[in-house]
Design a protein around this motif. Structure first.
Motif, PDB file in Angstrom:
ATOM      1  N   UNK A  63       0.821  -1.213   0.000  1.00  0.00           N
ATOM      2  CA  UNK A  63       0.000   0.000   0.000  1.00  0.00           C
ATOM      3  C   UNK A  63       0.857   1.266   0.000  1.00  0.00           C
ATOM      4  N   UNK A  64       2.151   1.116  -0.229  1.00  0.00           N
ATOM      5  CA  UNK A  64       3.047   2.266  -0.325  1.00  0.00           C
ATOM      6  C   UNK A  64       3.403   2.488  -1.797  1.00  0.00           C
ATOM      7  N   UNK A  65       3.006   3.625  -2.337  1.00  0.00           N
ATOM      8  CA  UNK A  65       3.327   3.933  -3.729  1.00  0.00           C
ATOM      9  C   UNK A  65       4.800   4.306  -3.858  1.00  0.00           C
ATOM     10  N   UNK A  66       5.282   5.163  -2.966  1.00  0.00           N
ATOM     11  CA  UNK A  66       6.684   5.543  -2.987  1.00  0.00           C
ATOM     12  C   UNK A  66       6.951   6.924  -3.551  1.00  0.00           C
ATOM     13  N   UNK A  67       6.019   7.862  -3.367  1.00  0.00           N
ATOM     14  CA  UNK A  67       6.248   9.253  -3.760  1.00  0.00           C
ATOM     15  C   UNK A  67       7.025   9.947  -2.646  1.00  0.00           C
ATOM     16  N   UNK A  68       8.017  10.731  -3.009  1.00  0.00           N
ATOM     17  CA  UNK A  68       8.841  11.413  -2.013  1.00  0.00           C
ATOM     18  C   UNK A  68       8.060  12.547  -1.346  1.00  0.00           C
ATOM     19  N   UNK A  69       8.353  12.769  -0.073  1.00  0.00           N
ATOM     20  CA  UNK A  69       7.573  13.708   0.735  1.00  0.00           C
ATOM     21  C   UNK A  69       7.513  15.119   0.159  1.00  0.00           C
ATOM     22  N   UNK A  70       8.605  15.736  -0.282  1.00  0.00           N
ATOM     23  CA  UNK A  70       8.480  17.091  -0.846  1.00  0.00           C
ATOM     24  C   UNK A  70       7.533  17.151  -2.037  1.00  0.00           C
ATOM     25  N   UNK A  71       7.527  16.093  -2.841  1.00  0.00           N
ATOM     26  CA  UNK A  71       6.625  16.058  -3.998  1.00  0.00           C
ATOM     27  C   UNK A  71       5.176  15.890  -3.561  1.00  0.00           C
ATOM     28  N   UNK A  72       4.972  15.104  -2.493  1.00  0.00           N
ATOM     29  CA  UNK A  72       3.615  14.919  -1.975  1.00  0.00           C
ATOM     30  C   UNK A  72       3.101  16.233  -1.391  1.00  0.00           C
TER      31      UNK A  72
END
Length: 257
Positions: A63-72
């Protein structure tokens, strides 16, 4: 959300296979939730996903896509302005960890205190990991510290691990400077729990408080007011801080139990 609840007739859909099936959902529908999910998939960094999954063991890796936090954060800032964002906020529980982070980052942008508090309280029961919990820090709360005390007390008295952790985190973030009062560390010391993620936050609170309110906080350690694990972890984290003097670190090490 458990994979079996999405595909009740395919209990074997776990791991990489489940990840592929979940990924396919991004092509379905045209609502705001599906649009946000599609953008998250476009931001996927598989290496980051695999690394981050090890840091949040309470979250199923599929259930983890893996988008980096600053981008989120950037994504959330954009979608927070969308007239339909309320539809996304109502879609609880979300399927993905990354969606929860978008949700958290949207909520913290609310400028109206009452609305932000309402959205925070709706979301707290669905937080299932320390990272999402700690990243959500509504800015408007800093201007309403008196009003926020009542919900903070409710949160730290909750039976839910991450609601308690969030409450302690708010005390650490907003009440260790001008808003500090001696009763607040008493509230944190009074929490009795065997939950790792609660006690780690309690230790972090006392370590930060030692850097900011040393004379008030050090008696909690001298008098052994905390359980042994939290006591020692607070000392460890304080000694790792650049905001605590070398002299005080030497004294604190002598208080270990």
């Amino acid at each position: 959300m458990a994979i079996a609840s999405i595909w009740p007739n395919e209990p074997e859909a776990t791991g990489e296979r489940a990840g592929r099936r979940l990924k396919g959902q991004r092509k379905m529908g045209e609502g705001i939730g599906e649009k946000i999910r599609a953008e998250l998939w476009e931001l996927q960094d598989e290496g980051y996903r695999d690394f981050h999954a090890r840091l949040i063991p309470t979250v199923p890796p599929e259930t983890i896509i893996g988008a980096r936090t600053p981008q989120v954060r950037k994504l959330a800032k954009k979608w927070a302005k969308d007239p339909q964002i309320g539809e996304f906020l109502a879609q609880l529980p979300h399927t993905y960890y990354d969606e929860n982070n978008v949700h958290a980052f949207v909520v913290e942008q609310f400028r109206d205190y009452g609305e932000c508090l309402e959205q925070t309280e709706r979301f707290l029961p669905y937080i299932d990991n320390w990272a999402t919990c700690d990243m959500m820090a509504p800015k408007v709360f800093a201007r309403h510290t008196e009003e926020l005390l009542e919900p903070v007390r409710r949160w730290i008295a909750s039976a839910d691990t991450y609601t308690v952790r969030f409450g302690v985190g708010m005390l650490m973030r907003f009440y260790l400077d001008e808003a500090f009062r001696p009763q607040y560390p008493e509230w944190v010391a009074g929490i009795v729990s065997e939950e790792y993620y609660i006690n780690m936050m309690r230790a972090w609170y006392f370590a930060t408080a030692l850097a900011k309110q040393y004379e008030t906080i050090v008696p909690f350690l001298e008098k052994k007011r905390l359980d042994a694990w939290t006591h020692n972890k607070a000392i460890q984290k304080a000694c790792e801080s650049n905001r605590v003097t070398a002299e005080r670190k030497l004294y604190l090490r002598g208080l270990k139990v």
